[in-house]
Design a protein around this motif. Sequence first.
Motif, PDB file in Angstrom:
ATOM      1  N   VAL A   1       0.841  -1.197   0.000  1.00  0.00           N
ATOM      2  CA  VAL A   1       0.000   0.000   0.000  1.00  0.00           C
ATOM      3  C   VAL A   1       0.873   1.243   0.000  1.00  0.00           C
ATOM      4  O   VAL A   1       1.925   1.276   0.642  1.00  0.00           O
ATOM      5  CB  VAL A   1      -0.916   0.061   1.243  1.00  0.00           C
ATOM      6  N   ILE A   2       0.418   2.259  -0.705  1.00  0.00           N
ATOM      7  CA  ILE A   2       1.098   3.553  -0.688  1.00  0.00           C
ATOM      8  C   ILE A   2       0.048   4.652  -0.559  1.00  0.00           C
ATOM      9  O   ILE A   2      -1.126   4.428  -0.855  1.00  0.00           O
ATOM     10  CB  ILE A   2       1.914   3.790  -1.979  1.00  0.00           C
ATOM     11  N   PRO A   3       0.458   5.827  -0.095  1.00  0.00           N
ATOM     12  CA  PRO A   3      -0.479   6.947  -0.145  1.00  0.00           C
ATOM     13  C   PRO A   3      -0.850   7.184  -1.613  1.00  0.00           C
ATOM     14  O   PRO A   3       0.031   7.150  -2.477  1.00  0.00           O
ATOM     15  CB  PRO A   3       0.333   8.124   0.410  1.00  0.00           C
ATOM     16  N   ARG A   4      -2.128   7.389  -1.852  1.00  0.00           N
ATOM     17  CA  ARG A   4      -2.619   7.457  -3.231  1.00  0.00           C
ATOM     18  C   ARG A   4      -1.861   8.468  -4.094  1.00  0.00           C
ATOM     19  O   ARG A   4      -1.587   8.219  -5.266  1.00  0.00           O
ATOM     20  CB  ARG A   4      -4.104   7.803  -3.203  1.00  0.00           C
ATOM     21  N   THR A   5      -1.474   9.606  -3.512  1.00  0.00           N
ATOM     22  CA  THR A   5      -0.789  10.636  -4.305  1.00  0.00           C
ATOM     23  C   THR A   5       0.603  10.193  -4.755  1.00  0.00           C
ATOM     24  O   THR A   5       1.193  10.823  -5.618  1.00  0.00           O
ATOM     25  CB  THR A   5      -0.630  11.937  -3.489  1.00  0.00           C
ATOM     26  N   LYS A   6       1.112   9.118  -4.159  1.00  0.00           N
ATOM     27  CA  LYS A   6       2.443   8.641  -4.551  1.00  0.00           C
ATOM     28  C   LYS A   6       2.370   7.647  -5.706  1.00  0.00           C
ATOM     29  O   LYS A   6       3.395   7.097  -6.121  1.00  0.00           O
ATOM     30  CB  LYS A   6       3.132   7.981  -3.347  1.00  0.00           C
ATOM     31  N   LEU A   7       1.164   7.388  -6.199  1.00  0.00           N
ATOM     32  CA  LEU A   7       1.015   6.383  -7.265  1.00  0.00           C
ATOM     33  C   LEU A   7       1.958   6.618  -8.442  1.00  0.00           C
ATOM     34  O   LEU A   7       2.665   5.684  -8.851  1.00  0.00           O
ATOM     35  CB  LEU A   7      -0.440   6.340  -7.773  1.00  0.00           C
ATOM     36  N   PRO A   8       1.997   7.843  -9.018  1.00  0.00           N
ATOM     37  CA  PRO A   8       2.848   7.998 -10.201  1.00  0.00           C
ATOM     38  C   PRO A   8       4.303   7.629  -9.920  1.00  0.00           C
ATOM     39  O   PRO A   8       4.912   6.871 -10.680  1.00  0.00           O
ATOM     40  CB  PRO A   8       2.711   9.497 -10.546  1.00  0.00           C
ATOM     41  N   GLU A   9       4.848   8.137  -8.800  1.00  0.00           N
ATOM     42  CA  GLU A   9       6.271   7.881  -8.585  1.00  0.00           C
ATOM     43  C   GLU A   9       6.559   6.441  -8.211  1.00  0.00           C
ATOM     44  O   GLU A   9       7.571   5.869  -8.624  1.00  0.00           O
ATOM     45  CB  GLU A   9       6.862   8.866  -7.563  1.00  0.00           C
ATOM     46  N   VAL A  10       5.667   5.826  -7.449  1.00  0.00           N
ATOM     47  CA  VAL A  10       5.936   4.439  -7.064  1.00  0.00           C
ATOM     48  C   VAL A  10       5.767   3.504  -8.264  1.00  0.00           C
ATOM     49  O   VAL A  10       6.551   2.563  -8.446  1.00  0.00           O
ATOM     50  CB  VAL A  10       5.063   4.000  -5.867  1.00  0.00           C
TER      51      VAL A  10
ATOM     52  N   VAL B   1       6.909   0.849   1.489  1.00  0.00           N
ATOM     53  CA  VAL B   1       7.130   1.337   2.857  1.00  0.00           C
ATOM     54  C   VAL B   1       7.874   2.670   2.815  1.00  0.00           C
ATOM     55  O   VAL B   1       7.524   3.611   3.534  1.00  0.00           O
ATOM     56  CB  VAL B   1       7.911   0.299   3.701  1.00  0.00           C
ATOM     57  N   GLU B   2       8.876   2.757   1.919  1.00  0.00           N
ATOM     58  CA  GLU B   2       9.622   4.018   1.813  1.00  0.00           C
ATOM     59  C   GLU B   2       8.719   5.179   1.417  1.00  0.00           C
ATOM     60  O   GLU B   2       8.944   6.317   1.805  1.00  0.00           O
ATOM     61  CB  GLU B   2      10.755   3.881   0.787  1.00  0.00           C
ATOM     62  N   ALA B   3       7.685   4.880   0.651  1.00  0.00           N
ATOM     63  CA  ALA B   3       6.768   5.932   0.216  1.00  0.00           C
ATOM     64  C   ALA B   3       5.752   6.268   1.308  1.00  0.00           C
ATOM     65  O   ALA B   3       4.829   7.051   1.085  1.00  0.00           O
ATOM     66  CB  ALA B   3       6.054   5.502  -1.064  1.00  0.00           C
ATOM     67  N   GLY B   4       5.895   5.664   2.467  1.00  0.00           N
ATOM     68  CA  GLY B   4       4.989   5.968   3.580  1.00  0.00           C
ATOM     69  C   GLY B   4       3.820   5.008   3.667  1.00  0.00           C
ATOM     70  O   GLY B   4       2.802   5.307   4.294  1.00  0.00           O
ATOM     71  N   GLY B   5       3.948   3.854   3.039  1.00  0.00           N
ATOM     72  CA  GLY B   5       2.817   2.924   2.978  1.00  0.00           C
ATOM     73  C   GLY B   5       2.970   1.726   3.878  1.00  0.00           C
ATOM     74  O   GLY B   5       3.549   1.813   4.955  1.00  0.00           O
ATOM     75  N   SER B   6       2.461   0.595   3.398  1.00  0.00           N
ATOM     76  CA  SER B   6       2.409  -0.604   4.228  1.00  0.00           C
ATOM     77  C   SER B   6       2.833  -1.831   3.430  1.00  0.00           C
ATOM     78  O   SER B   6       2.679  -1.876   2.207  1.00  0.00           O
ATOM     79  CB  SER B   6       0.986  -0.806   4.749  1.00  0.00           C
ATOM     80  N   ILE B   7       3.321  -2.833   4.148  1.00  0.00           N
ATOM     81  CA  ILE B   7       3.762  -4.073   3.519  1.00  0.00           C
ATOM     82  C   ILE B   7       2.587  -4.953   3.108  1.00  0.00           C
ATOM     83  O   ILE B   7       2.765  -5.906   2.372  1.00  0.00           O
ATOM     84  CB  ILE B   7       4.698  -4.877   4.440  1.00  0.00           C
TER      85      ILE B   7
ATOM     86  N   ASN C   1      -4.511  -1.073   5.329  1.00  0.00           N
ATOM     87  CA  ASN C   1      -3.290  -1.602   5.929  1.00  0.00           C
ATOM     88  C   ASN C   1      -3.674  -2.708   6.899  1.00  0.00           C
ATOM     89  O   ASN C   1      -4.493  -2.502   7.774  1.00  0.00           O
ATOM     90  CB  ASN C   1      -2.586  -0.457   6.683  1.00  0.00           C
ATOM     91  N   VAL C   2      -3.103  -3.890   6.708  1.00  0.00           N
ATOM     92  CA  VAL C   2      -3.397  -4.966   7.660  1.00  0.00           C
ATOM     93  C   VAL C   2      -2.124  -5.521   8.315  1.00  0.00           C
ATOM     94  O   VAL C   2      -2.117  -6.643   8.801  1.00  0.00           O
ATOM     95  CB  VAL C   2      -4.209  -6.120   7.012  1.00  0.00           C
ATOM     96  N   ALA C   3      -1.063  -4.727   8.312  1.00  0.00           N
ATOM     97  CA  ALA C   3       0.187  -5.211   8.906  1.00  0.00           C
ATOM     98  C   ALA C   3       0.176  -5.012  10.418  1.00  0.00           C
ATOM     99  O   ALA C   3      -0.001  -3.910  10.906  1.00  0.00           O
ATOM    100  CB  ALA C   3       1.376  -4.468   8.297  1.00  0.00           C
TER     101      ALA C   3
END
Lengths: 519, 389
Positions: A379-388, A441-447, B154-156
């Motif tokens: 998961v990433i913050p939606r606004t980071k979609l283009p860069e990720v 994760v680096e983009a502020g998201g989740s694994i 997020n489910v972590a």
Amino acid sequence: MARVGDTRTEASTAGVQDTAVVGPGQEGGDDAARAIDPAVAERLVLQLRSICGEEHVVTHPHQLRTYESDGLLQYKVSPSAVVLPADGDQVRRVVRACWEAGVPWVARGAGSGLSGGALPVADGVLIALSRLRRVIEVDLDNQRVVVEPGVTNSAVSDAVGPTHFFPPDPSSQIVCSIGGNVAENAGGAHCFKYGFTTNYVTGLTVILPDGELVELGGKEMDRPGYDLLGAFVGSEGTLGVAIEITLRVIPVPEHVQTMAAFFATTEEAARAVSGIVADGVVPAAIEMMDQLAIEASEQAAHAGFPTGAGAALIVELDGSAAECEARFDGVVRVCEAEGATEVRIAGDEAERATFWRARKAAFAAMGRIANHYYVQDGVIPRTKLPEVLRRIYELGDEYGMRVANVFHAGDGNLHPLVCFDTAEEAERAEELSGRIVEACVEAGGSITGEHGVGFDKKRHMPAMFGEPDLAAFQRLRCAFDPDGLANPGKVMPTPRLCGEVPGLYREHPLERDGLAERF
Amino acid sequence: MVPAVSSPRREAPAAQAEVADLLATCAREGCRARVAGGATKLGWGHPLPDPDLELSTRALDRIVEHNEGDFTAVLEAGVPLARARAAFAASGQMLALDPPLGDGAAATVGGVVASGDSGPLRHRYGGPRDLVLGVTMALPDGTLARAGGRVIKNVAGYDLAKLNTGAFGTLGAIVQVAVRLHPLPQGTCTAVVRSADPEALAPVSAALAHAQLELQSLDARWGGGGGTVLARGGGAAARQQAEAAARVAEERGLAAELVEEDDQLWDDQRRAQSSADGVLVRVSGVQAQLEAVWRASEAAGARSVATRVAAGVSYVCVDDGEGAAAAVEHLRRALAPSPCVVLDAPAAVREAVDPWGVPEGAELQLMRRLKAQFDPAGACNRGLYVGGI
Ligand SMILES: Cc1cc2nc3c(=O)[nH]c(=O)nc-3n(C[C@H](O)[C@H](O)[C@H](O)COP(=O)(O)OP(=O)(O)OC[C@H]3O[C@@H](n4cnc5c(N)ncnc54)[C@H](O)[C@@H]3O)c2cc1C
């Protein structure tokens, strides 16, 4: 990340594809290995037989093989026994017998999980809940339904339809169990607007690891006391077994409007996603497919999507007809402003179904593009979609592997599919998949956004959580399972015992073998 | 720290880690700390002696992030909810939490989350448990522990954010939360249905809860021998939604009035779920119980009942005085097994009846084990919570 296996096989009708393992089967699962006295194990099997009946306890190695993996096939562990209780009371007695014998166990729903959550523990018992399939009560007056855990996700909506529905709709909904949904906090295409399983569970009857039955919540909301329901949902079978589940269901939307928009690049499509949301619209679903995904899907679903397009967005609005109509034109305008080359609006239910068929076929259709693939869930913050997304393609180039993306764009929940052709490439594909989740994760998201940590992703937990965070998780776990019998070796990156001083940990057998450090 | 002083030591750290340090010191020395935000709900729970340490989150008041494009924000616990909402409104967004804010609108984000309080917006957006994406806790072992994240999916890891929502700071102090934001609805319009006949009004409320309307809020109010159902539309089609709600009522024989300038109506609803001079009881019921709640409340001599219709949660206000404890007990008997929790009430009432009313049993035992895991020394709001936790 999940290797969904040999993609050359067609998708099954269940929407879950047939799977086969490539390469050498990887060992896994048993980092909580404990020596169990064979005499104790034997006595336990006898006891399980007397509780559930001879034919509902499986111990023959051939038959055990059916249960050695969940939907994630690269890990295999054979349990000492599989038990198939008939009802909640048998579950209680089974769990109690395991506790008395000091034998660990793993609950299993439909086994469609993609993180190795239902991977058995060697020498442990696998408690398969597939026989607990009763819909106990449909209480539409109060918008509740009470079910046993083995009921499938689709069967819940069937039980309360056509006036009501259960919103979480994982793509695996025809097969996956509600118990598994609760344990994984399952989501689906429509959770951007409607939320996840956790937003719909109001009550659970749980068998704790010592065999005690506890009722958490009920039909009512805002009950006094700790939100143990909130803690249990998403706990991946590590706190107990849910034997009865009370769900909130809601009225079906009055109106649904669906469109497919095509763009030259994923970047434009991603900007359109942000633009739609920024406008104050909360679509029921916003799904994106990139070029490779469109190409694959077209070969299987023949939805007539332009295969040259760089990206497709499927946007669905639902709710009151007035609200949908007021919003729909705005959504179309945003897509056009961001450079959509074409916008198709579903004129009827058949066309809408076609759009969704294209989306849903994409996973399974990857087999037409590559022999094998891994499914990642980040998961990433939606606004980071283009860069990720850009980063993901760069990583693909670096590894010389194609990565297809088909995902829940509104939630920023990516499902990159790393394609590879030979078993020899599996390891590198897995490595690439791991790099992708690190980028999230680096983009502020989740694994993980919906597949869970399970066995597969626990090694990524330290990327998101520090030692004090993990120690706090362990405190919760110890309140429910002080003896560490419930699904040991899952979720937490390193096994720990209750009462252990944080920071001390035993080496993971895979670490010792140098297997788990490949990321 | 000097235990058993007559007036508590007061601290308002500006650093999150300092909260954890203070709790750890307190735990070591066996003292009691009380964590307070806006101090608007200190009259909830079991009455307690003065704490040794009064730990205010007042100085933890930064809006750490407002990620407009992502509709998320990260807030320190001491940010007043009103300030956060105003900041987000400036960008056309909202944190969809609208509980009563107490004296001087002092309620803080941390306090609202810790008490699990909510208002009429929960109909559409859920309560704090549904809006909090992540949490940072100061724990009495001196650590800062995070759970969840700041993305909307997020489910972590374990959901300690939900566990601490509504936990009244008894497992540790919430020092920071990440929340999901929503678009601020452009317009609103409310259909108001009135009747003095509960048998006519309750079916209208039920029909509205089951209608395909996607209302922003759906409340009911009963008191003084009559009642109201309020159905609020919000967004691009607010008026059409309210009109559709009015039709639902008319089909069941009750007229509805449409109100466009409707803020006052909803402020009144929120006021009815708190009480400065009375005794407020929160009934966790189910939808179909509405009429029974009205009748039981009337029999208990209640002033008013405000209900979130679809959630089935009612706020019953009874007068303080000699009969107050008996009124609470009447509600509990009449509405069993629906939990009835005493919220705002003078200490005498909360001494006469258990404000939580959670029976002994496996669930409470589990809660005790949880408390023992997180706060073995009982430093955090000891004795305040269910079962005297
Ligand atoms: C093709 C495909 C598509 C998918 N799409 C989605 C999707 O869109 N969204 C999504 O969220 N997931 C998706 N998944 C993943 C999977 O279907 C979900 O995680 C699902 O919730 C698992 O349910 P299950 O019954 O198969 O659980 P299992 O795989 O059997 O078990 C999963 C976990 O739940 C635990 N568990 C099971 N039952 C219980 C119980 N009664 N009490 C306590 N613990 C229990 C197990 O121990 C294990 O840890 C997909 C999977 C596949 C194969």
